[in-house]
Design an enzyme around this catalytic site. Structure first.
Site, PDB file in Angstrom:
ATOM      1  N   ASP A 170     -35.768 -17.037 -13.034  1.00 34.43           N
ATOM      2  CA  ASP A 170     -34.602 -17.542 -12.400  1.00 34.43           C
ATOM      3  C   ASP A 170     -33.992 -18.311 -13.228  1.00 34.43           C
ATOM      4  O   ASP A 170     -34.643 -18.939 -14.261  1.00 34.43           O
ATOM      5  CB  ASP A 170     -35.027 -18.184 -10.979  1.00 34.43           C
ATOM      6  CG  ASP A 170     -33.899 -18.233 -10.166  1.00 34.43           C
ATOM      7  OD1 ASP A 170     -33.606 -17.359  -9.394  1.00 34.43           O
ATOM      8  OD2 ASP A 170     -33.250 -19.556 -10.368  1.00 34.43           O
TER       9      ASP A 170
ATOM     10  N   ARG B   3     -44.395  -9.915  -3.498  1.00 36.99           N
ATOM     11  CA  ARG B   3     -43.910 -11.227  -3.087  1.00 36.99           C
ATOM     12  C   ARG B   3     -44.613 -11.776  -1.875  1.00 36.99           C
ATOM     13  O   ARG B   3     -44.813 -13.198  -1.556  1.00 36.99           O
ATOM     14  CB  ARG B   3     -42.415 -11.100  -2.946  1.00 36.99           C
ATOM     15  CG  ARG B   3     -41.632 -12.348  -2.334  1.00 36.99           C
ATOM     16  CD  ARG B   3     -41.416 -13.181  -3.428  1.00 36.99           C
ATOM     17  NE  ARG B   3     -40.585 -14.112  -2.752  1.00 36.99           N
ATOM     18  CZ  ARG B   3     -40.982 -15.303  -1.868  1.00 36.99           C
ATOM     19  NH1 ARG B   3     -42.020 -15.220  -1.463  1.00 36.99           N
ATOM     20  NH2 ARG B   3     -39.979 -16.069  -1.538  1.00 36.99           N
TER      21      ARG B   3
ATOM     22  N   ARG C 145     -35.767  -8.227  -3.848  1.00 38.28           N
ATOM     23  CA  ARG C 145     -36.025  -7.911  -2.193  1.00 38.28           C
ATOM     24  C   ARG C 145     -35.753  -6.687  -1.456  1.00 38.28           C
ATOM     25  O   ARG C 145     -36.386  -6.144  -0.679  1.00 38.28           O
ATOM     26  CB  ARG C 145     -35.503  -9.204  -1.334  1.00 38.28           C
ATOM     27  CG  ARG C 145     -36.171 -10.355  -1.401  1.00 38.28           C
ATOM     28  CD  ARG C 145     -35.681 -11.501  -0.773  1.00 38.28           C
ATOM     29  NE  ARG C 145     -34.333 -11.710  -1.484  1.00 38.28           N
ATOM     30  CZ  ARG C 145     -33.698 -12.740  -1.135  1.00 38.28           C
ATOM     31  NH1 ARG C 145     -33.893 -13.695  -0.230  1.00 38.28           N
ATOM     32  NH2 ARG C 145     -32.491 -12.772  -2.109  1.00 38.28           N
TER      33      ARG C 145
ATOM     34  N   ARG D 222     -29.982  -8.247 -10.715  1.00 41.41           N
ATOM     35  CA  ARG D 222     -30.996  -8.461  -9.869  1.00 41.41           C
ATOM     36  C   ARG D 222     -31.762  -7.174  -9.305  1.00 41.41           C
ATOM     37  O   ARG D 222     -32.007  -7.089  -8.106  1.00 41.41           O
ATOM     38  CB  ARG D 222     -30.578  -9.266  -8.620  1.00 41.41           C
ATOM     39  CG  ARG D 222     -29.885 -10.550  -8.899  1.00 41.41           C
ATOM     40  CD  ARG D 222     -30.856 -11.391  -8.740  1.00 41.41           C
ATOM     41  NE  ARG D 222     -30.294 -13.025  -8.466  1.00 41.41           N
ATOM     42  CZ  ARG D 222     -30.411 -13.596  -7.482  1.00 41.41           C
ATOM     43  NH1 ARG D 222     -30.854 -13.274  -6.263  1.00 41.41           N
ATOM     44  NH2 ARG D 222     -29.726 -14.874  -7.401  1.00 41.41           N
TER      45      ARG D 222
ATOM     46  N   TYR E  22     -25.792 -26.689 -10.157  1.00 37.35           N
ATOM     47  CA  TYR E  22     -26.932 -26.795  -9.326  1.00 37.35           C
ATOM     48  C   TYR E  22     -27.592 -28.339  -9.536  1.00 37.35           C
ATOM     49  O   TYR E  22     -28.070 -28.864  -8.433  1.00 37.35           O
ATOM     50  CB  TYR E  22     -27.876 -25.847  -9.565  1.00 37.35           C
ATOM     51  CG  TYR E  22     -27.842 -24.462  -8.917  1.00 37.35           C
ATOM     52  CD1 TYR E  22     -27.961 -24.382  -7.826  1.00 37.35           C
ATOM     53  CD2 TYR E  22     -27.303 -23.418  -9.677  1.00 37.35           C
ATOM     54  CE1 TYR E  22     -27.629 -23.027  -6.849  1.00 37.35           C
ATOM     55  CE2 TYR E  22     -26.814 -22.185  -9.151  1.00 37.35           C
ATOM     56  CZ  TYR E  22     -26.998 -22.075  -7.867  1.00 37.35           C
ATOM     57  OH  TYR E  22     -26.800 -20.861  -7.320  1.00 37.35           O
TER      58      TYR E  22
HETATM   59  O1  CP3 Z   1     -31.921  -9.399 -12.251  1.00 36.91           O
HETATM   60  C1  CP3 Z   1     -33.157  -9.461 -12.073  1.00 36.91           C
HETATM   61  O2  CP3 Z   1     -33.918  -8.499 -11.632  1.00 36.91           O
HETATM   62  C2  CP3 Z   1     -33.960 -10.783 -12.730  1.00 36.91           C
HETATM   63  C3  CP3 Z   1     -34.128 -11.685 -11.785  1.00 36.91           C
HETATM   64  C4  CP3 Z   1     -33.135 -12.838 -11.425  1.00 36.91           C
HETATM   65  C5  CP3 Z   1     -33.346 -13.681 -10.381  1.00 36.91           C
HETATM   66  N1  CP3 Z   1     -32.517 -14.823 -10.521  1.00 36.91           N
HETATM   67  C6  CP3 Z   1     -34.434 -13.483  -9.247  1.00 36.91           C
HETATM   68  C7  CP3 Z   1     -34.397 -14.073  -7.872  1.00 36.91           C
HETATM   69  C8  CP3 Z   1     -32.096 -13.461 -12.084  1.00 36.91           C
HETATM   70  C9  CP3 Z   1     -31.370 -12.849 -13.306  1.00 36.91           C
HETATM   71  C10 CP3 Z   1     -31.597 -14.438 -11.315  1.00 36.91           C
HETATM   72  C11 CP3 Z   1     -30.647 -15.332 -11.805  1.00 36.91           C
HETATM   73  C12 CP3 Z   1     -29.993 -16.312 -10.911  1.00 36.91           C
HETATM   74  N2  CP3 Z   1     -30.861 -17.167 -10.100  1.00 36.91           N
HETATM   75  C13 CP3 Z   1     -28.581 -16.530 -10.706  1.00 36.91           C
HETATM   76  C14 CP3 Z   1     -27.385 -16.019 -11.564  1.00 36.91           C
HETATM   77  C15 CP3 Z   1     -27.217 -14.704 -11.232  1.00 36.91           C
HETATM   78  C16 CP3 Z   1     -26.413 -14.594  -9.816  1.00 36.91           C
HETATM   79  O3  CP3 Z   1     -27.032 -13.959  -8.963  1.00 36.91           O
HETATM   80  O4  CP3 Z   1     -25.161 -14.967  -9.828  1.00 36.91           O
HETATM   81  C17 CP3 Z   1     -28.363 -17.715  -9.857  1.00 36.91           C
HETATM   82  C18 CP3 Z   1     -27.346 -18.200  -9.365  1.00 36.91           C
HETATM   83  C19 CP3 Z   1     -29.836 -18.080  -9.473  1.00 36.91           C
HETATM   84  C20 CP3 Z   1     -30.094 -18.964  -8.363  1.00 36.91           C
HETATM   85  C21 CP3 Z   1     -30.790 -18.577  -7.316  1.00 36.91           C
HETATM   86  N3  CP3 Z   1     -32.014 -17.954  -7.163  1.00 36.91           N
HETATM   87  C22 CP3 Z   1     -30.412 -18.538  -5.759  1.00 36.91           C
HETATM   88  C23 CP3 Z   1     -28.784 -19.288  -5.428  1.00 36.91           C
HETATM   89  C24 CP3 Z   1     -31.483 -17.823  -5.302  1.00 36.91           C
HETATM   90  C25 CP3 Z   1     -31.476 -17.902  -3.442  1.00 36.91           C
HETATM   91  C26 CP3 Z   1     -30.727 -16.789  -3.058  1.00 36.91           C
HETATM   92  C27 CP3 Z   1     -31.255 -15.435  -3.241  1.00 36.91           C
HETATM   93  O5  CP3 Z   1     -30.822 -14.569  -3.642  1.00 36.91           O
HETATM   94  O6  CP3 Z   1     -32.408 -15.407  -2.410  1.00 36.91           O
HETATM   95  C28 CP3 Z   1     -32.501 -17.379  -5.905  1.00 36.91           C
HETATM   96  C29 CP3 Z   1     -33.674 -16.693  -5.714  1.00 36.91           C
HETATM   97  C30 CP3 Z   1     -34.050 -15.686  -6.334  1.00 36.91           C
HETATM   98  N4  CP3 Z   1     -34.035 -15.242  -7.695  1.00 36.91           N
HETATM   99  C31 CP3 Z   1     -34.590 -14.448  -5.796  1.00 36.91           C
HETATM  100  C32 CP3 Z   1     -34.968 -13.395  -6.626  1.00 36.91           C
HETATM  101  C33 CP3 Z   1     -35.575 -12.124  -6.544  1.00 36.91           C
HETATM  102  C34 CP3 Z   1     -35.082 -14.326  -4.336  1.00 36.91           C
HETATM  103  C35 CP3 Z   1     -36.372 -14.846  -4.273  1.00 36.91           C
HETATM  104  C36 CP3 Z   1     -37.226 -14.286  -3.104  1.00 36.91           C
HETATM  105  O7  CP3 Z   1     -38.028 -13.305  -3.501  1.00 36.91           O
HETATM  106  O8  CP3 Z   1     -37.281 -14.686  -1.973  1.00 36.91           O
END
Ligand code: CP3
Length: 340
Positions: free
Chosen positions: A72, A36, A27, A23, A147
Site C-alpha cells: 500500500d 485476507r 477484494r 488494484r 494523507y
Molecule cells: O494494485 C494492486 O493490486 C497492488 C496493491 C495496492 C493496494 N493499494 C492494495 C490495497 C496498491 C497499488 C494500492 C495503492 C493505494 N493505496 C493508493 C493509490 C491508488 C489508488 O487507488 O488511488 C491509495 C490512495 C491507497 C490508500 C488506501 N489503501 C485506501 C484509501 C484504502 C482503503 C480503501 C479501500 O480500497 O479499501 C486502502 C486499502 C487497500 N489497499 C486495500 C487493498 C487491496 C483493501 C484492504 C482490504 O483488503 O480490506
C-alpha cells in the site's frame, strides 16, 4: 519471460497490447478474500510470503501481462514515523496528522533496507516466481502529503490546501522530505528486482492547474529525474488528469497513466509523442455485457494507436464489487482485439 509490457513502456513494437489492472490483487477475487480472512490488511502487506501469494493471484487467474507488488502507498508513511491503522469502515487512519513544523521535523527519511525490508523481501520472492514483469510503486509526494496532513481520506483536502496557501515554506519542507523518501524507496524496490515503477498521484486532480504546477509536479519531476539512471520505466498515474495534461508532461515520466474522464485520443494529442500512455477504461465498464465491453475496449485500442506505446489498464482501481468474469473478459478482449 513475457516482456510485452516493458516494450510498450519504452515505445517499442509489440505483437499485441499488454494489459494489467490497477488494484488487480484485491477484494473482488475470492482467492484474495480467502487469504485476507486470516489476517488484517497490514499484516498481509508485512508478511512477504502472503503478499507474494496475492500478487501472483491475478497473474494466474486473469492472464495479465504485468504483476504489481502487493502493498500500500501508506506503508512508506508509517516508515517515516506516523502511526497507521486500516479501519474496515473508515479506511486508512494516521494519528497526529502533520499540521505544524515540529511534527514535520520529527518525520524521518526511512532506510528501506531497515524499515521496509518486508517490501524488498516480497519483491525478491516474486522475481523467482514470475514470468511477467513486476511493477513496484509509491504514492506521489502530493498524494502522500494529503494523507499525512489530513490524517485520513478527504473530500475537500482543506487542511492540505490551508498549509499550501498559508505556510508554503512548511509545505515545501514536508514535500521535500516525502520526495526524498519516495526516491530512496523506489530505488530500493528497483535494486530488489522491480522492473518498472508506478507513481500514484490519486489526488493531484483536486488541484487547480496553477496549484498543480506550483505544489505537485515539481516534486514528481525531481523524483523521476533521480530514477532515470536506474534503467527501468517510470509510470506516472494522475487521477483526474484532464485539465493538467500539458503540465503532467513536465514530470518527465516514460509512461503517463490516465483516468477515464478524458478521451484517450485527446489525451495523446496533448501529451505528444514523447510518452507511452496507460489506461483508461472506466472501472464500471467491467459490469457491462461482454459485447458492450468489447466495443469500448476496441474504441480505446484504436484511439491509442496514435500513441508512442499503449498499455491497457482501467482508469483507476478495480472495484471490490467487480465480477471476476468481467475482468477476465477484459484481458481476453484486449489480447484478441489488438492482435493482428
Ligand atoms: O494494485 C494492486 O493490486 C497492488 C496493491 C495496492 C493496494 N493499494 C492494495 C490495497 C496498491 C497499488 C494500492 C495503492 C493505494 N493505496 C493508493 C493509490 C491508488 C489508488 O487507488 O488511488 C491509495 C490512495 C491507497 C490508500 C488506501 N489503501 C485506501 C484509501 C484504502 C482503503 C480503501 C479501500 O480500497 O479499501 C486502502 C486499502 C487497500 N489497499 C486495500 C487493498 C487491496 C483493501 C484492504 C482490504 O483488503 O480490506
Amino acid at each position: 519471460m513475457n516482456d510485452t509490457f516493458l516494450k510498450a513502456c519504452r515505445g517499442e513494437k509489440v505483437d499485441y497490447t499488454p494489459v494489467w489492472l490497477m488494484r488487480q490483487a484485491g477484494r473482488y477475487l475470492p482467492e484474495y478474500q480467502a487469504v485476507r480472512s486470516g489476517v488484517d490488511f497490514l499484516t498481509l502487506c508485512k508478511t512477504p510470503e502472503l503478499a507474494a501469494t496475492v500478487t501472483l493471484q491475478p497473474v494466474d487467474i486473469l492472464g495479465v501481462d504485468a504483476a504489481i507488488l502487493f502493498s500500500d502507498i501508506l506503508v512508506l508513511v508509517e516508515a517515516m514515523g506516523m502511526r497507521l491503522e486500516f479501519s474496515e469502515k473508515k479506511g486508512p487512519q494516521l494519528s497526529e496528522p502533520i499540521r505544524n513544523r515540529s511534527l514535520a521535523e520529527r518525520l524521518a527519511v526511512p532506510d528501506p533496507e531497515d524499515d521496509l525490508s518486508y517490501v524488498l523481501e516480497t519483491i525478491r520472492i516474486l522475481r523467482g516466481r514470475l514470468n511477467v514483469p513486476l511493477i513496484g510503486f509509491s504514492g506521489a509526494p502530493f498524494t502522500l502529503a494529503t494523507y499525512m496532513i489530513e490524517g485520513e481520506g478527504s473530500k475537500s483536502f482543506v487542511n492540505t490546501k490551508k498549509m499550501m496557501f498559508s505556510s508554503p515554506a512548511l509545505f515545501a519542507y514536508l514535500m521535500d522530505k516525502i520526495t526524498d523518501s519516495v526516491i530512496s524507496y523506489l530505488k530500493a524496490q528497483i535494486m530488489a528486482g522491480a522492473q518498472a515503477v508506478q507513481i500514484f498521484d490519486s489526488w493531484a486532480g483536486v488541484l487547480s492547474p496553477e496549484d498543480y504546477r506550483l505544489f505537485a509536479v515539481p516534486y514528481v519531476k525531481r523524483a523521476v529525474a533521480e530514477l532515470k539512471n536506474e534503467g527501468v520505466p517510470v509510470i506516472y498515474f494522475v487521477n483526474g488528469c484532464a485539465g493538467i495534461l500539458k503540465d503532467i508532461r513536465k514530470s518527465g515520466a516514460d509512461v503517463i497513466g490516465i483516468d477515464w474522464r478524458v478521451d484517450i485520443g485527446e489525451a495523446i494529442k496533448k501529451l505528444g509523442k514523447k510518452f507511452s500512455v496507460q489506461g483508461n477504461l472506466d472501472p464500471t465498464a467491467l459490469f457491462l455485457p461482454e459485447e458492450k465491453l468489447r466495443e469500448r475496449v476496441g474504441d480505446i485500442l484504436s484511439k491509442a494507436e496514435a500513441a508512442r506505446g499503449h498499455i491497457f489498464n482501467l482508469g483507476h482501481g478495480i472495484l471490490p464489487e467487480t465480477p471476476v468474469e468481467g475482468a477476465k473478459a477484459l484481458v481476453r478482449a484486449v489480447h484478441e482485439l489488438s492482435s493482428p
